[in-house]
Design an enzyme around this catalytic site. Structure first.
Site, mmCIF file in Angstrom:
data_model
loop_
_atom_site.group_PDB
_atom_site.id
_atom_site.type_symbol
_atom_site.label_atom_id
_atom_site.label_comp_id
_atom_site.label_asym_id
_atom_site.label_seq_id
_atom_site.Cartn_x
_atom_site.Cartn_y
_atom_site.Cartn_z
ATOM 1 N N CYS A 281 0.796 -1.240 0.000
ATOM 2 C CA CYS A 281 0.000 0.000 0.000
ATOM 3 C C CYS A 281 0.821 1.280 0.000
ATOM 4 O O CYS A 281 0.770 2.046 -0.957
ATOM 5 C CB CYS A 281 -0.919 0.008 1.214
ATOM 6 S SG CYS A 281 -2.043 -1.386 1.239
HETATM 7 N N1 LIG Z 1 -2.672 -6.093 2.053
HETATM 8 C C1 LIG Z 1 -3.148 -5.087 2.747
HETATM 9 O O1 LIG Z 1 -2.786 -4.958 3.902
HETATM 10 C C2 LIG Z 1 -4.130 -4.076 2.153
HETATM 11 C C3 LIG Z 1 -4.705 -3.140 3.017
HETATM 12 C C4 LIG Z 1 -5.635 -2.244 2.526
HETATM 13 C C5 LIG Z 1 -5.960 -2.272 1.181
HETATM 14 N N2 LIG Z 1 -5.382 -3.176 0.327
HETATM 15 C C6 LIG Z 1 -5.809 -3.174 -1.069
HETATM 16 O O2 LIG Z 1 -6.665 -4.294 -1.288
HETATM 17 C C7 LIG Z 1 -6.494 -4.792 -2.624
HETATM 18 C C8 LIG Z 1 -6.110 -6.260 -2.568
HETATM 19 O O3 LIG Z 1 -4.872 -6.379 -1.875
HETATM 20 P P1 LIG Z 1 -4.365 -7.737 -1.245
HETATM 21 O O4 LIG Z 1 -3.266 -7.358 -0.337
HETATM 22 O O5 LIG Z 1 -5.482 -8.546 -0.720
HETATM 23 O O6 LIG Z 1 -3.767 -8.451 -2.553
HETATM 24 P P2 LIG Z 1 -3.321 -9.967 -2.715
HETATM 25 O O7 LIG Z 1 -2.329 -9.991 -3.819
HETATM 26 O O8 LIG Z 1 -2.986 -10.543 -1.386
HETATM 27 O O9 LIG Z 1 -4.642 -10.695 -3.189
HETATM 28 C C9 LIG Z 1 -5.262 -10.453 -4.389
HETATM 29 C C10 LIG Z 1 -5.891 -11.762 -4.869
HETATM 30 O O10 LIG Z 1 -6.621 -11.473 -6.052
HETATM 31 C C11 LIG Z 1 -6.442 -12.537 -6.968
HETATM 32 N N3 LIG Z 1 -6.765 -12.045 -8.281
HETATM 33 C C12 LIG Z 1 -6.005 -11.343 -9.154
HETATM 34 N N4 LIG Z 1 -6.703 -11.050 -10.249
HETATM 35 C C13 LIG Z 1 -7.938 -11.547 -10.063
HETATM 36 C C14 LIG Z 1 -9.109 -11.551 -10.856
HETATM 37 N N5 LIG Z 1 -9.151 -10.947 -12.041
HETATM 38 N N6 LIG Z 1 -10.196 -12.182 -10.373
HETATM 39 C C15 LIG Z 1 -10.150 -12.793 -9.174
HETATM 40 N N7 LIG Z 1 -9.072 -12.810 -8.369
HETATM 41 C C16 LIG Z 1 -7.977 -12.193 -8.824
HETATM 42 C C17 LIG Z 1 -5.010 -12.969 -6.744
HETATM 43 O O11 LIG Z 1 -4.783 -14.291 -7.194
HETATM 44 C C18 LIG Z 1 -4.885 -12.838 -5.220
HETATM 45 O O12 LIG Z 1 -5.254 -14.036 -4.572
HETATM 46 C C19 LIG Z 1 -5.449 -3.882 -3.252
HETATM 47 O O13 LIG Z 1 -6.096 -2.848 -3.934
HETATM 48 C C20 LIG Z 1 -4.699 -3.325 -2.070
HETATM 49 O O14 LIG Z 1 -4.103 -2.085 -2.369
HETATM 50 C C21 LIG Z 1 -4.478 -4.097 0.809
#
Ligand SMILES: NC(=O)c1ccc[n+]([C@@H]2O[C@H](COP(=O)([O-])OP(=O)(O)OC[C@H]3O[C@@H](n4cnc5c(N)ncnc54)[C@H](O)[C@@H]3O)[C@@H](O)[C@H]2O)c1
Length: 445
Positions: A281
């Protein structure tokens, strides 16, 4: 009149399904954000389908296994071996869902531009199956306007009307993996709707499982609020990193300065220096706003400046390490350096964008023989930018004693044991976790 009647009916049915726990929730993207949401809804009595493009994740979950260390196997097994939760790669199943929450990645492209391909793919998958009565909420962090421009625009082409036939919102995720004080249920949730009915539907859904919901007037406000939170952190971390460099020249310990300043009971919030920004992030999200701001002919200079200061930190820390080794009468060329921690924050296994990778590569460029130690990351995974081909050395005092320098990058609790440093030669500590007098010469950087 007809529209109003329909609106009342769809919304009422949606709200009724929440009350009776017959509303089926779909979560797209089963990563650090999506998976806790699946569990939260399941544990509150909702049937849930988790969607991911990665078949291994779906298989593991359905077999009751976890792939995120801080989300225990027991919790996963309980949810996925029961009746209510399942994971799939079959997007036809979106038709079975009454609410669809999108938690897909939002990375940056090679020129630091927003890469919305995952959001677009998801929007298209939903648009192809959108039906009456559904609520769609985007949770991925992104610039203001994304929900309207990327989702609404595609959904409008189906002929269905937002706010009456279906509902659309944005609700930013504030997940803080590994945080023991706050979790998905207790972190207040900001919710913005495309219209009043969408806001009611989304606020009611989240309100049924989360302690506090904060409704805002539009999806744009909700999108912007998340970016403001992350930009606030990026800028303040940059400020304190700059102070570290300045105070260091003046021979003043920045950590002691912060400890003194934070005794002020108002108007000050402590941020701490480090070897650079990490995680999915803080290093990335602020640039979503700079990119969008340019479209409006305006510049987000604080974001650019913070980016410059923070991205310079690994090089600063490596320079300090080279100086410290030099002071011991050794050359960095051929020196054995042990980097502590590969994940980007303490006590979790998430190594995305971790500054440790850059520290290791910069040290290697200067001829050091570099190893790393991280109990959470036994083998360095191959990432988008890095492929270290290294495995963690054991976390023992004997191992630490074998190196010319120990560079503390991640403040894992494991590394706070002074006994580990009893026979170490030199410790360069970017996190202020190694007490002076632990045995080794300790240099803060
Ligand atoms: N990790 C954090 O602490 C955090 C905190 C706040 C916000 N976010 C935001 O949340 C969002 C997700 O982050 P995350 O950390 O969970 O990412 P991540 O990479 O852990 O998980 C994303 C998942 O989405 C899947 N994916 C990718 N393309 C896809 C599609 N087209 N259809 C279905 N699944 C798909 C991936 O295989 C993966 O399992 C991002 O926008 C991030 O900026 C993350």
């Amino acid at each position: 009149m007809t529209t109003e009647l329909t609106q009342t009916t769809e919304l009422d049915q949606f709200l009724e399904k929440i009350t009776t726990r017959t509303l089926r929730v779909g979560v797209i993207g089963l990563g650090y954000v999506g998976l806790p949401l699946v569990l939260l809804f399941e544990e509150n009595g909702f049937p849930v389908i988790g969607f991911d493009v990665d078949p291994r994740k779906a298989e593991m979950l359905n077999a009751g296994h976890t792939y995120i260390r801080h989300i225990g196997e027991e919790r996963i097994a309980k949810a996925f071996r029961g009746e209510r939760a399942e994971a799939t790669t079959d997007f036809e199943r979106l038709l079975d869902c009454d609410a669809i929450l999108i938690c897909v990645p939002t990375p940056l492209g090679v020129h630091r531009e927003p890469d919305l391909k995952y959001i677009r793919m998801t929007a298209e998958a939903i648009a192809a199956r959108l039906r009456r009565g559904q609520l769609i909420v985007l949770e991925s962090t992104t610039y203001p306007g994304t929900t309207r421009e990327e989702l609404l625009a595609r959904f409008e082409q189906t002929g269905l009307a937002c706010g009456s036939d279906y509902f659309l919102g944005f609700s930013p995720e504030r997940e803080d993996p590994g945080n023991e004080r706050f979790n998905t249920k207790t972190i207040p949730k900001v919710v913005g709707g495309m219209d009043a009915a969408s806001l009611r539907a989304a606020a009611a859904l989240y309100g049924s499982v989360i302690d506090s919901v904060v409704p805002v007037s539009s999806t744009e406000v909700a999108e912007a609020s998340k970016l403001l939170e992350n930009i606030f952190r990026a800028v303040n971390i940059a400020l304190v990193n700059e102070m570290k460099v300045v105070f260091d020249r003046m021979n003043i310990d920045v950590w002691e300065v912060i400890d003194a300043a934070k005794t002020k009971p108002f108007g000050f919030m402590p941020f701490y220096p480090g070897p650079g920004l990490g995680g999915h992030c803080i290093p990335l999200d602020p640039f979503y706003l700079t990119w969008k701001a340019a479209e409006y002919g305006t510049w987000a200079r604080f974001i650019e400046l913070a980016g410059e200061v923070n991205t310079g930190m690994p090089r600063y820390v490596v320079d300090r390490t080279v100086e410290a080794i030099n002071r011991d009468g050794r050359s960095i060329f051929g020196a054995r350096v042990l980097v502590l921690g590969l994940s980007y924050k303490p006590d979790i296994d998430d190594d995305r964008e971790s500054p440790s990778f850059e520290l290791i590569e910069l040290l290697q460029e200067r001829g050091a023989i570099v190893s790393y130690c991280d109990p959470y990351v036994p083998v360095a995974r191959r990432g988008r930018k890095h492929d270290l081909g290294l495995a963690s050395v054991p976390c023992t005092a004997e191992e630490f004693a074998r190196h010319d320098a120990i560079l503390v990058s991640t403040p894992h609790t494991h590394f706070k044991d002074p006994a580990l440093y009893a026979n170490a030669k030199l410790v360069v500590d970017t996190r202020n976790i190694v007490p002076r007098g632990a045995g080794a010469r300790v240099v803060r950087a």
